[in-house]
Design an enzyme around this catalytic site. Structure first.
Site, PDB file in Angstrom:
ATOM      1  CB  CYS A 423      50.053  38.951  44.804  1.00 51.84           C
ATOM      2  SG  CYS A 423      50.084  40.701  45.259  1.00 51.84           S
ATOM      3  CG  HIS A 467      45.575  39.998  45.397  1.00 49.80           C
ATOM      4  ND1 HIS A 467      46.709  39.303  45.736  1.00 49.80           N
ATOM      5  CD2 HIS A 467      44.797  39.125  44.676  1.00 49.80           C
ATOM      6  CE1 HIS A 467      46.627  38.071  45.277  1.00 49.80           C
ATOM      7  NE2 HIS A 467      45.480  37.933  44.624  1.00 49.80           N
ATOM      8  CG  ASP A 483      44.723  35.040  42.732  1.00 51.92           C
ATOM      9  OD1 ASP A 483      45.954  35.228  42.632  1.00 51.92           O
ATOM     10  OD2 ASP A 483      44.040  35.534  43.651  1.00 51.92           O
TER      11      ASP A 483
END
Length: 707
Positions: A423, A467, A483
């Protein structure tokens, strides 16, 4: 030479004065008290403490000698110098506690006498309290209590080393004392006024804790994802949000320097002040939620988008972020509420903010810049964002915990060559492309997701839920969440990291002892959840039972209680406890006297001697008293001596006394005979006993004055 022999001989004599079993329990308690500090003490310090304690134990067995004064001094100076060199002048609560552990280790080299035992006893009790500065979980509390129990057993062995069945009796005695004092302890815990300290020293030591930091390099979060440590727990007043909506915002990274994303401003630590770890009391309202966060030594708190502060121990700053007034150096509880909005931040951007969110290095990653220019020419800002997400979704990009090492132009390599990352990789690359396209963007770091606790009562967010995502500014809409992970690996956002990397098999691959690694084993998961529930309740209702929680509880009692009423109630509880303890002790003494026929016989004989003008003197044995009674009343001499021999045989030679019932009858007959003989003598010489009694009292008083 004779001087050293005398010193060694004295050392051996001191060692003999300290029972080995008592020393064993003392050392075992020390080893147990070290376990809560193993995660923060340096390895060399732990080894030194174990070596010094082992040296003392081997010396107790007579295999080696304890060092003399000069050698002890040399060892102490060497170890203190090594400690100071390692710390290099830093002084915190953490370093002070570590130095205290070193001094306890050095104390073993001069523990020779019972007096030294008592000194170490109280030092170890204090060490148990120091442990609570760093760990308040229930299992560590039980370990500390167990160590104190070992100390108390050792104390009993020290005072009665040869007592038959002493060890078993000691444990029974400790259990009985615990049952007696437990009700009073619980009442005092609940009702004793719990006032916050006027000031406190922060426990921040500079040592790294597991968790997100204020910088992000491409591989940072992927390393953090291999940890199953708790980050925080959340209890909701209403239904839990869906998994895909659990974005816990922590901090914003808006500056890119040398491939690392940072905050543009610095996190300033608050000055030492009152500790408020108890935010939020009472029942949770439908849109409220409580967060119990593990220590981070940082000021940032974690919250869902569109939240407002309910408790006063967190404050809301710009960009929809929350901060504590001082670093969270211990578990902290705070309360927030969701307003219902899902878009964080303000509705306008100043010129300075826009410039900050468009900042990029002057050179580097030319292919990513070219991609941004290409997307910008064909559509507007929303179209650029959608096109970039479509690229991630349609092309063979992979979400992995085993990303390849990126070259200098890492973003170009990720987007066009490797197409494999975590991520942090994709969030950094997306922010770079959006800024290159003239769209203000920033990296948001926090957590996403969370697993249900036992009974679905609360949510557990762990470090592998860490995250990173992107927020882009779109004119007229404000900050939008973007995202890229949701486009590349939707399973990560919908159900968690385990499902996202299931094919790769990299979830907690290095954490063999973690219960979360074995998610498919129902028994392990059930046991893990139950243990976590116990610890969660302990943290919330015992460790977190502070002033606000206490006053909230007291306000629910009939009539309501304030601090003054609590003070009166506490004094009453203490007084009642002491009175009840005194009554119980008195009743037990009377009951034991009634059960002991020999003690009753002895008391009656003392009374008879007093009436005969021969009062009992302090420290006088039965045979000595019988001799004085025989000198005063020759007619009672034989009976008194026989009575004294039977009493002595019972207490000092129990194996030769025979049947207790027959002996008690014999003593009773002897006592009755002496009473009859004394009455006959009193009728013949009515003034003699009074005169003798007054003379005896006068001699006792004159003896006291001479002493």
């Amino acid at each position: 030479m004779s001087f050293w022999r005398r010193k060694n001989k004295a050392s051996e004599e001191y060692s003999e004065n300290l029972p080995s079993r008592a020393l064993f329990w003392l050392i075992l308690s020390f080893a147990l008290l070290l376990t809560p500090q193993l995660d923060r003490l340096p390895v060399w310090l732990i080894l030194v403490c174990l070596i010094l304690a082992g040296w003392r134990w081997i010396a107790q067995q007579g295999r080696v000698r304890l060092p003399g004064r000069w050698l002890r001094t040399g060892i102490m100076l060497a170890l203190v110098a090594a400690y100071l060199l390692r710390e290099q002048g830093s002084f915190t609560v953490d370093t002070a506690a570590s130095f205290f552990v070193l001094t306890v280790g050095l104390k073993w080299l001069e523990t020779r006498t019972p007096r030294d035992f008592y000194v170490v006893f109280y030092i170890l009790v204090y060490l148990a309290t120091v442990n609570f500065l760093f760990h308040q979980e229930i299992h560590w509390a039980l370990i500390n209590i167990g160590a104190i129990a070992l100390l108390l057993v050792g104390l009993q062995v020290l005072n009665a080393p040869d007592l038959t069945g002493g060890m078993k009796a000691g444990w029974y005695r400790l259990g009985g004392l615990l049952l007696k004092v437990l009700p009073v302890v619980v009442l005092l815990f609940v009702f004793f006024p719990r006032m916050a300290p006027l000031w406190s020293v922060p426990l921040v030591s500079g040592q790294a804790r597991t968790g997100i930091s204020d910088t992000m390099r491409p591989g940072d979060i992927s390393s953090l994802a291999q940890s199953s440590d708790r980050a925080f727990r959340v209890t909701f007043g209403g239904p839990m949000p869906e998994y895909r909506d659990r974005y816990w915002r922590g901090l914003i990274l808006d500056t890119l320097e040398d491939g690392t994303w940072r905050q543009s401003g610095r996190e300033l630590y608050g000055s030492p002040g009152r500790v408020n770890i108890d935010g939020g009391v009472g029942e949770l309202k439908p849109r409220e939620y409580d967060v119990l966060m593990e220590p981070t030594d940082q000021r940032w708190a974690f919250a869902l988008e569109g939240s407002v502060a309910v408790s006063d121990n967190v404050i809301k700053e710009t960009s929809d972020l929350f901060r504590f007034l001082r670093p969270a150096d211990s578990p902290v509880r705070y309360r927030l509420a969701r307003e219902g909005g899902s878009e964080p931040g303000a509705v306008t951007l100043t010129r300075g903010e826009a410039r900050s969110y468009l900042q990029l290095p002057a050179e580097g990653n030319p292919r990513a810049r070219a991609l941004a220019n290409q997307l910008k020419q064909s559509t507007n800002d929303i179209g650029v964002i959608r096109a970039l997400l479509a690229r991630f979704r349609e092309q063979p990009y992979y979400y992995t915990l085993r990303p390849p090492r990126m070259p200098d132009n890492g973003i170009d390599s990720l987007l066009f060559d490797e197409k494999r990352g975590f991520c942090a990789h994709y969030a950094g690359a997306t922010t770079f492309v959006l800024r290159s396209a003239g769209i203000p963007a920033r990296v948001v770091v926090g957590y996403q997701g969370g697993d249900n606790g036992a009974g679905d009562e609360y949510l557990i967010v762990r470090q592998y839920d860490a995250h990173a995502w992107v927020e882009a500014w779109v004119e007229g809409r404000g900050w939008m969440r973007v995202d890229p992970t949701a486009a590349i690996a939707p399973d990560r956002i919908e159900s968690g990291l385990r499902d996202a990397v299931a094919e790769e098999g990299s979830f907690l691959e290095d954490s063999w002892t973690s219960a979360q690694r074995y998610g498919d084993v129902a028994v392990i998961q059930w046991a893990s959840q139950q243990l976590d529930r116990i610890n969660y309740k302990w943290q919330r209702w015992v460790v977190g039972y502070q002033g606000e929680s206490q006053m909230d509880l007291m306000s629910r009692l009939p009539g309501g209680f304030g601090l003054r009423e609590l003070g009166y109630l506490t004094a009453g509880i203490v007084g009642a406890g002491l009175l009840i303890a005194g009554l119980i002790s008195a009743l037990q003494m009377r009951r034991s006297e009634r059960r002991d026929g020999y003690q009753r016989m002895l008391g009656s004989w003392y009374q008879l001697c007093g009436r005969a003008g021969v009062p009992v003197r302090n420290g006088e044995t039965p045979e000595m008293l019988a001799s004085r009674l025989a000198a005063a009343e020759p007619a009672l001499g034989d009976f008194a001596r026989l009575f004294a021999r039977l009493i002595n045989s019972h207490y000092y030679m129990p194996q030769s006394t025979g049947d207790d019932a027959s002996n008690l009858k014999r003593l009773r007959r002897l006592l009755a005979t002496m009473k009859r003989q004394l009455r006959r003598a009193a009728r013949k010489r009515p003034g003699t006993f009074r005169t003798r009694l007054e003379s005896e009292k006068h001699s006792l008083q004159s003896g006291k004055h001479s002493d």
